[in-house]
Design a protein around this motif. Structure first.
Motif, PDB file in Angstrom:
ATOM      1  N   LEU A 220      45.997  62.485  79.885  1.00 32.10           N
ATOM      2  CA  LEU A 220      45.817  63.229  81.141  1.00 32.10           C
ATOM      3  C   LEU A 220      46.029  62.300  82.335  1.00 32.10           C
ATOM      4  O   LEU A 220      45.405  61.246  82.425  1.00 32.10           O
ATOM      5  N   ILE A 221      46.901  62.730  83.257  1.00 32.16           N
ATOM      6  CA  ILE A 221      47.242  61.942  84.454  1.00 32.16           C
ATOM      7  C   ILE A 221      47.107  62.828  85.682  1.00 32.16           C
ATOM      8  O   ILE A 221      47.380  64.034  85.627  1.00 32.16           O
ATOM      9  N   ALA A 222      46.685  62.224  86.805  1.00 32.30           N
ATOM     10  CA  ALA A 222      46.619  62.965  88.073  1.00 32.30           C
ATOM     11  C   ALA A 222      47.368  62.192  89.149  1.00 32.30           C
ATOM     12  O   ALA A 222      47.311  60.963  89.201  1.00 32.30           O
ATOM     13  N   SER A 223      48.059  62.925  90.008  1.00 29.61           N
ATOM     14  CA  SER A 223      48.781  62.337  91.137  1.00 29.61           C
ATOM     15  C   SER A 223      48.209  62.924  92.422  1.00 29.61           C
ATOM     16  O   SER A 223      48.001  64.131  92.511  1.00 29.61           O
ATOM     17  N   GLY A 224      47.947  62.033  93.410  1.00 27.91           N
ATOM     18  CA  GLY A 224      47.318  62.493  94.646  1.00 27.91           C
ATOM     19  C   GLY A 224      45.805  62.446  94.567  1.00 27.91           C
ATOM     20  O   GLY A 224      45.104  63.022  95.392  1.00 27.91           O
ATOM     21  N   VAL A 225      45.262  61.745  93.569  1.00 31.61           N
ATOM     22  CA  VAL A 225      43.827  61.582  93.336  1.00 31.61           C
ATOM     23  C   VAL A 225      43.591  60.136  92.897  1.00 31.61           C
ATOM     24  O   VAL A 225      44.345  59.624  92.068  1.00 31.61           O
ATOM     25  N   PRO A 226      42.554  59.432  93.397  1.00 35.33           N
ATOM     26  CA  PRO A 226      41.627  59.828  94.456  1.00 35.33           C
ATOM     27  C   PRO A 226      42.215  59.643  95.857  1.00 35.33           C
ATOM     28  O   PRO A 226      41.681  60.157  96.822  1.00 35.33           O
TER      29      PRO A 226
ATOM     30  N   GLU B 279      44.751  60.689  98.464  1.00 35.57           N
ATOM     31  CA  GLU B 279      45.642  61.833  98.716  1.00 35.57           C
ATOM     32  C   GLU B 279      47.033  61.320  99.088  1.00 35.57           C
ATOM     33  O   GLU B 279      47.165  60.319  99.791  1.00 35.57           O
ATOM     34  N   ASN B 280      48.057  62.036  98.598  1.00 34.88           N
ATOM     35  CA  ASN B 280      49.434  61.575  98.768  1.00 34.88           C
ATOM     36  C   ASN B 280      50.353  62.795  98.859  1.00 34.88           C
ATOM     37  O   ASN B 280      50.373  63.636  97.954  1.00 34.88           O
ATOM     38  N   LYS B 281      51.111  62.887  99.910  1.00 29.52           N
ATOM     39  CA  LYS B 281      52.007  64.044 100.091  1.00 29.52           C
ATOM     40  C   LYS B 281      53.123  64.065  99.042  1.00 29.52           C
ATOM     41  O   LYS B 281      53.725  65.114  98.786  1.00 29.52           O
ATOM     42  N   GLN B 282      53.416  62.934  98.457  1.00 28.00           N
ATOM     43  CA  GLN B 282      54.480  62.843  97.447  1.00 28.00           C
ATOM     44  C   GLN B 282      53.921  63.022  96.024  1.00 28.00           C
ATOM     45  O   GLN B 282      54.571  62.630  95.056  1.00 28.00           O
ATOM     46  N   HIS B 283      52.745  63.647  95.896  1.00 23.51           N
ATOM     47  CA  HIS B 283      52.092  63.671  94.579  1.00 23.51           C
ATOM     48  C   HIS B 283      52.931  64.388  93.513  1.00 23.51           C
ATOM     49  O   HIS B 283      52.984  63.971  92.356  1.00 23.51           O
ATOM     50  N   ALA B 284      53.616  65.482  93.887  1.00 25.31           N
ATOM     51  CA  ALA B 284      54.424  66.203  92.896  1.00 25.31           C
ATOM     52  C   ALA B 284      55.617  65.360  92.446  1.00 25.31           C
ATOM     53  O   ALA B 284      55.924  65.266  91.244  1.00 25.31           O
ATOM     54  N   GLN B 285      56.291  64.756  93.409  1.00 26.41           N
ATOM     55  CA  GLN B 285      57.451  63.925  93.092  1.00 26.41           C
ATOM     56  C   GLN B 285      57.052  62.734  92.209  1.00 26.41           C
ATOM     57  O   GLN B 285      57.710  62.435  91.203  1.00 26.41           O
ATOM     58  N   ASN B 286      55.938  62.059  92.564  1.00 24.75           N
ATOM     59  CA  ASN B 286      55.472  60.908  91.781  1.00 24.75           C
ATOM     60  C   ASN B 286      55.097  61.319  90.356  1.00 24.75           C
ATOM     61  O   ASN B 286      55.337  60.581  89.395  1.00 24.75           O
ATOM     62  N   ALA B 287      54.493  62.511  90.253  1.00 30.87           N
ATOM     63  CA  ALA B 287      54.091  63.004  88.937  1.00 30.87           C
ATOM     64  C   ALA B 287      55.304  63.238  88.042  1.00 30.87           C
ATOM     65  O   ALA B 287      55.316  62.857  86.860  1.00 30.87           O
ATOM     66  N   VAL B 288      56.346  63.863  88.590  1.00 31.64           N
ATOM     67  CA  VAL B 288      57.534  64.168  87.789  1.00 31.64           C
ATOM     68  C   VAL B 288      58.261  62.878  87.407  1.00 31.64           C
ATOM     69  O   VAL B 288      58.745  62.739  86.270  1.00 31.64           O
ATOM     70  N   LYS B 289      58.337  61.916  88.322  1.00 29.07           N
ATOM     71  CA  LYS B 289      58.948  60.623  87.996  1.00 29.07           C
ATOM     72  C   LYS B 289      58.194  59.951  86.837  1.00 29.07           C
ATOM     73  O   LYS B 289      58.805  59.391  85.918  1.00 29.07           O
ATOM     74  N   THR B 290      56.863  60.022  86.897  1.00 27.94           N
ATOM     75  CA  THR B 290      56.044  59.437  85.828  1.00 27.94           C
ATOM     76  C   THR B 290      56.331  60.119  84.497  1.00 27.94           C
ATOM     77  O   THR B 290      56.479  59.454  83.462  1.00 27.94           O
ATOM     78  N   ALA B 291      56.427  61.453  84.532  1.00 33.62           N
ATOM     79  CA  ALA B 291      56.690  62.212  83.303  1.00 33.62           C
ATOM     80  C   ALA B 291      58.047  61.842  82.708  1.00 33.62           C
ATOM     81  O   ALA B 291      58.184  61.688  81.488  1.00 33.62           O
ATOM     82  N   ILE B 292      59.046  61.687  83.565  1.00 31.90           N
ATOM     83  CA  ILE B 292      60.387  61.301  83.090  1.00 31.90           C
ATOM     84  C   ILE B 292      60.332  59.915  82.444  1.00 31.90           C
ATOM     85  O   ILE B 292      60.933  59.677  81.388  1.00 31.90           O
TER      86      ILE B 292
END
Length: 678
Positions: free
Chosen positions: A502-508, A510-523
Motif C-alpha cells: 500500500l502506497i499513498a501520494s500527497g500524504v503526509p 500535500e502535493n498537487k502532483q500526487h496523481a502523476q507521482n503515483a502513476v510514475k511510481t506504479a510504472i
C-alpha cells in the motif's frame, strides 16, 4: 547455680549457637539481657555493696551484642536498630541510668563493636536519613578503636565506612577509596592469620570500586589479593568474596583457557557456598549469594536460571526491607532476563512505574545506566520505539548530569540516533518528528490524495509450494526493491498486508502532483517486477556464479490499482506504532486492484481526470480501448477504470534507468543483457 552464672551460661550458648542456630542464639541472648537488666536494677538498691550492680553490666552489654549480630544475620534490621537505641539510651537517658546505675561504665570494645554493626544495619535501610546515621555511628566507632589502638577494629570500621560511602546515594567513591586504603594501611605488612578475614573483604571492595572506574587492571589486582587472603577461610562470607573475585576477573578474561578455568573454579565455589549458607540462619549472606549467582548465570546467557535466582533474591530483600544487594541491580537482572526471554511486557510492567518517577538529574546510582538500557530494549522488543527513545534520552541526560565519560555519552547518543532512525524508517519523516517532539500524532484529513494498491497474482498457490522461510525471502527481494523505488518519486509506503503493498501520494505532505507521482511510481514498480522475473528465468538456466540468485527469486505477476480522492491519515495503536490511511480513496484503490489484470496498471476516472488536467499529462499512454467497469462496494455507480500502458519520451527513460540502477545495486550485478530480453 547463682543468677550471674546462669546469665553467663545463656551468653555462652548464644555465642555457640551464633553460627548454627541463630534463633536459639537470639533466644539465649534475650534471656541473658532480661536477667541482667532486672538484677542490675535490684542491685542498684543494695546499700551494703553499691558496686555489686557492675557484675551484671558486662553480661548486659554482651547480650545486646549477640542480639544485634543475630538479628542482623536474620535480616531483621528494625530489631537491630531497636537494640542499638536501647544501648544508646543507657548512655544518654537519665531514667535508664538511674535504673542501671548512675556510675555505669560501658566497655569500650563492646561499644565500638555495637556502633560498627549498627552502622552497617542502618546503611542497609533505603528510606529516611539512615545513611547519615550510619556514617555518624561508623565515625564514632572509629574514634574508639583509634583510642584502643585496635588494628582489626579500625580495619573493620574503615571497611564498613568505605562500603557505606561506596553504596551511598551520592556514590562518594573518593571517600570510599580512602577508607578502604586506611584500613589496609592500619593492618600493615605482613598480614597476620587473624587479620586475613578483614584484609580479604577490603581488597574485594577495592576491586569493586575500581570496576566502577572501569580500571579493570587494578580491579583484578585487588581481586587476586582478596582470593589469596580468603583461601584459608572456610566460611560462607569469605567464600563469597572468593566467588566475587573469580566472577570479576572472568568478565575481563579474553583467553579461552583462562576463562574455562575460572568458570570451573567459580562453579565449585558456588557449590561450596550453597552447602554452607543457610537462609534460615543468615539472610544477608544468602541474598548476596543469590545475587552473585544470578549475575553469573546472566553473563552465561542462562536467562531462565538467572531470572529464578534474581526473583528469589528480590522477594527476600522486599520482605525484610534489606538493601545489602543494590535494589536496582537485582531488579535489573530480573528485567534483563525477561527481555532476553522475549517477555517484554513483563519486563516493562516490572520497571515502568519506577523509572517514570526517577529524576535523572538528581539520581546518583550508576545502576540506572543498566536500568534504562534494559527498559529501552524491552520497549524495542514491543516495537514501542517512542518509549524506547524516551528511555534512551533519560540515559543520555543521566550521563550528562553525572559527567560520565565521553565514551559512554557517545554510546547513548548512538542509541538515540538509532532509535530515531527506526522511527523514521517505519513512518514518514514528518510524522516521526511530530511523534518524537509531542508524543502524539493528530489525525489529518486530505481532500485529494492518490492511493496505490499492488498485489501478486496467484500468490496463495505459490505460497503452498514454498517453505515459510523461502516465501519470506521472495517478499524481501520484491518489497526491498519497491521500498527503494518509492523514495525516488516522493510517495510514502504505508504498509504491506501479506503480499499486498500500500502506497499513498500527497500524504503526509500535500502535493498537487500526487496523481502523476503515483502513476510514475506504479510504472516503475511494474517495470521492476518484470525485470526481477527476467532475472529469475535467466538464472534458472545459468550455471555460473550468479546461480545463488536462483535460490531467492521466483517470477511473480502483479496487479496494480490506483484511485484519487479523500482520505484520513494518522497513527494507529499505542505500542506498535503504525501510520495508516483510511477512507474512500483507500477502499476504491483496493477494489480497482482486485478488478484489474496481471502486469497492468488500472486507474480510476478521478485519477485520469487529474492527469488530463495536468500540463504534463501528455507523458502518459492511457489506453482508451482497455477501459472497463467494475463494481465497487458502497458505490452507486460502477467504477470506470483505465489502463496506463506506458509513458512517452524522456520520462519513461528516466524511470527505467532509475529502476535498473536500483536493481543492479540491490543484487550487485549488471542487467545489460537482461534488459534486452524484456
Amino acid at each position: 547455680m547463682n543468677v550471674l552464672a546462669e546469665i553467663k551460661e545463656h551468653l555462652l550458648e548464644a555465642e555457640e549457637k551464633s553460627t548454627s542456630d541463630i534463633n536459639r542464639s537470639i533466644e539465649c541472648a534475650m534471656l541473658a539481657k532480661e536477667k541482667a537488666t532486672s538484677n542490675f536494677v535490684r542491685e542498684s538498691r543494695n546499700k551494703k555493696d553499691p558496686n555489686s550492680r557492675r557484675h551484671y553490666l558486662e553480661p548486659w552489654q554482651k547480650s545486646l551484642y549477640y542480639l544485634i549480630i543475630g538479628n542482623l544475620q536474620l535480616g531483621d534490621l528494625q530489631k537491630v536498630i531497636d537494640f542499638h537505641k536501647e544501648f544508646e539510651s543507657v548512655l544518654s537517658d537519665e531514667v535508664a541510668k538511674f535504673k542501671l546505675g548512675k556510675d555505669i561504665i560501658i566497655d569500650d570494645v563492646i561499644k565500638a563493636n555495637l556502633l560498627r554493626i549498627s552502622a552497617y544495619a542502618y546503611s542497609m535501610i533505603p528510606e529516611g536519613n539512615h545513611e547519615l546515621i550510619a556514617k555518624e555511628l561508623g565515625d564514632e566507632a572509629l574514634k574508639i578503636y583509634d583510642i584502643l589502638n585496635d588494628k582489626i577494629g579500625i580495619a573493620k570500621t574503615c571497611n564498613a565506612l568505605g562500603s557505606i560511602y561506596l553504596n551511598s546515594s551520592k556514590k562518594e567513591y573518593y571517600s570510599a577509596y580512602h577508607f578502604f586504603i586506611d584500613g589496609l594501611v592500619k593492618l600493615g605488612k605482613p598480614i597476620k592469620p587473624k587479620e586475613k578475614e578483614i584484609a580479604s573483604r577490603v581488597n574485594n571492595n577495592l576491586a569493586l570500586l575500581f570496576q566502577q572506574f572501569q580500571n579493570y587492571e587494578k580491579a583484578e589486582d585487588y581481586s587476586v589479593k582478596a582470593i589469596e587472603f580468603s583461601e584459608e577461610l572456610y566460611n560462607a562470607p569469605f567464600r563469597m568474596v572468593q566467588a566475587a573475585s573469580y566472577f570479576l576477573n572472568l568478565s575481563e578474561k579474553k583467553n579461552k583457557e583462562e576463562k574455562k578455568l575460572l568458570e570451573k573454579q567459580l562453579e565449585e565455589v558456588f557449590d561450596i557456598i550453597e552447602i554452607m549458607v543457610n537462609p534460615e540462619i543468615n539472610i544477608i549472606d544468602y541474598t548476596e549469594f543469590l545475587y552473585l549467582k544470578a549475575s553469573y548465570k546472566f553473563e552465561k546467557k542462562q536467562y531462565s536460571e538467572a531470572y529464578k535466582l534474581a526473583v528469589n533474591c528480590f522477594e527476600i530483600l522486599e520482605e525484610f526491607n534489606i538493601q545489602t544487594v543494590n535494589y536496582h541491580s537485582i531488579k535489573c537482572i530480573i528485567c534483563a532476563s525477561l527481555v532476553e526471554l522475549n517477555k517484554h511486557e513483563e519486563a516493562i510492567n516490572l520497571y515502568e512505574e519506577d523509572i517514570r518517577k526517577i529524576n535523572v538529574n538528581e539520581y546518583k546510582d550508576h545502576a540506572i545506566i543498566s536500568v534504562f538500557k534494559v527498559i529501552q530494549d524491552a520497549y524495542v522488543g514491543q516495537n514501542d520505539f517512542l518509549k524506547a527513545l524516551w528511555a534512551s534520552k533519560q540515559l543520555a541526560n543521566y550521563l550528562i548530569s553525572q559527567k560520565i565519560t565521553l565514551a559512554s555519552n557517545n554510546v547513548s547518543n548512538i542509541q538515540i540516533k538509532g532509535l530515531r532512525d527506526i522511527l523514521f524508517n517505519i513512518m514518514p519523516y514528518k510524522i516521526a518528528l511530530e511523534l518524537i517532539e509531542t508524543e502524539e500524532v493528530k489525525p489529518q484529513k486530505y481532500k485529494s490524495a492518490t492511493v496505490i494498491f499492488t498485489d501478486f497474482v496467484g500468490f496463495s498457490h505459490i505460497a503452498k509450494e514454498l517453505k515459510a522461510s523461502q516465501l519470506l525471502e521472495q517478499l524481501e527481494v520484491y518489497f526491498g526493491i519497491y521500498d527503494k523505488i518509492i523514495g525516488v518519486f516522493g510517495v510514502e509506503k504505508i504498509k504491506t498486508i501479506g503480499d499486498a503493498y500500500l502506497i499513498a501520494s500527497g500524504v503526509p505532505e500535500e502535493n498537487k502532483q500526487h496523481a502523476q507521482n503515483a502513476v510514475k511510481t506504479a510504472i516503475a514498480i511494474l517495470y521492476a517486477t518484470k525485470l526481477i522475473a527476467a532475472i529469475s528465468v535467466i538464472y534458472q538456466i545459468n550455471e555460473g556464479k550468479e546461480n545463488r540468485i536462483r535460490k531467492v527469486l521466483k517470477p511473480f505477476d502483479i496487479r496494480i490499482g490506483i484511485h484519487s480522492g479523500k482520505l484520513v491519515a494518522g497513527m494507529a495503536g499505542v505500542k506498535n506504532y503504525a501510520y495508516d490511511i483510511w477512507g474512500e480513496a483507500v477502499n476504491r484503490a483496493a477494489r480497482i486492484e482486485q478488478g484489474g489484470e496481471k502486469n497492468k496498471i488500472f486507474i480510476s476516472s478521478k485519477t485520469k481526470d487529474l492527469l488530463v488536467g495536468n500540463v504534463l499529462a501528455k507523458e502518459f499512454f492511457i489506453n482508451e480501448e482497455e477501459e472497463k467497469s467494475i463494481k465497487a462496494k458502497n458505490y452507486k455507480q460502477e467504477l470506470i477504470i483505465h489502463n496506463i500502458s506506458d509513458m512517452r519520451g524522456s520520462a519513461i527513460k528516466e524511470i527505467k534507468e532509475s529502476v535498473v540502477k536500483i536493481i543492479e545495486n540491490f543484487f550487485s550485478i549488471s542487467l545489460e543483457i537482461i534488459i534486452k530480453t524484456i
